[in-house]
Design an enzyme around this catalytic site. Structure first.
Site, PDB file in Angstrom:
ATOM      1  N   CYS A  61     -38.725 -10.237  -9.470  1.00  0.00           N
ATOM      2  CA  CYS A  61     -39.370 -10.396 -10.779  1.00  0.00           C
ATOM      3  C   CYS A  61     -40.869 -10.151 -10.691  1.00  0.00           C
ATOM      4  O   CYS A  61     -41.447  -9.556 -11.601  1.00  0.00           O
ATOM      5  CB  CYS A  61     -39.089 -11.780 -11.352  1.00  0.00           C
ATOM      6  SG  CYS A  61     -37.334 -12.001 -11.743  1.00  0.00           S
ATOM      7  N   THR A  62     -41.492 -10.588  -9.627  1.00  0.00           N
ATOM      8  CA  THR A  62     -42.915 -10.323  -9.458  1.00  0.00           C
ATOM      9  C   THR A  62     -43.152  -8.818  -9.433  1.00  0.00           C
ATOM     10  O   THR A  62     -44.051  -8.301 -10.104  1.00  0.00           O
ATOM     11  CB  THR A  62     -43.454 -10.989  -8.179  1.00  0.00           C
ATOM     12  OG1 THR A  62     -43.300 -12.404  -8.309  1.00  0.00           O
ATOM     13  CG2 THR A  62     -44.907 -10.644  -7.933  1.00  0.00           C
TER      14      THR A  62
END
Length: 173
Positions: A61-62
């Site tokens: 997700c980062t």
């Protein structure tokens, strides 16, 4: 999951903004730093892009949210706001915005139905309850005009396809 042609629900949820993340020291956030997101508000000005993801500060997700951060400048010409959406609390979203210098807001699906309303809540595994990775473009009339869902880890939407969908929803294509 909502499909192309479906009406998007007019969801309301807490939102973390880049402005609030910059104005308050990390670890000092309060309810005053959280804004309200209602999908109908930005739709008054044109199409909206909603990028659902499992959770901030995770490896994939980062990477995705930073890729969207870098791509967001391309959408500026199309005048379509981008909102990230996860089940994270608004305070963790503010910390993430601050850490990675995001220039777009993150909407919190914590303790509300936004993830369910778009049909992207993960129902199985130890991680049930989080959002599946998905992207929607919603036209100003509230109609879903583009959908994408990850089918395997470390896959991200084709940003050229999203841009084309935004242009079409805005009537500029």
């Amino acid at each position: 999951m909502l499909e192309i042609g479906d009406d998007a629900p007019d969801v309301t949820a807490p939102m973390a903004t880049p402005e609030a993340a910059r104005e308050t020291d990390r670890g000092s956030y309060t309810g005053d730093d959280v804004r309200e997101f209602s999908l109908s508000d930005p739709l008054e000005d044109g199409p909206v892009v909603l990028a659902f993801y499992p959770g901030v500060f995770s490896r994939t997700c980062t990477r995705e949210l930073c890729e969207l951060r870098d791509w967001k400048a391309d959408l500026a010409d199309l005048d379509a706001p981008l909102y990230g959406v996860s089940v994270d609390s608004p305070w963790s979203l503010l910390a993430f915005i601050d850490e990675y210098d995001l220039q777009y807001p993150l909407v919190s699906g914590f303790n509300n139905d936004v993830i369910d309303d778009f049909g992207v809540r993960r129902e199985d595994s130890i991680m049930r309850g989080i959002a599946n990775r998905a992207v929607f473009v919603v036209a100003p009339d509230g109609t879903v005009t583009y959908t994408w869902k990850a089918t395997e880890p470390l896959t991200f939407p084709d940003t050229d396809e999203v841009e084309a969908a935004v242009a079409e929803a805005a009537g500029t294509k």
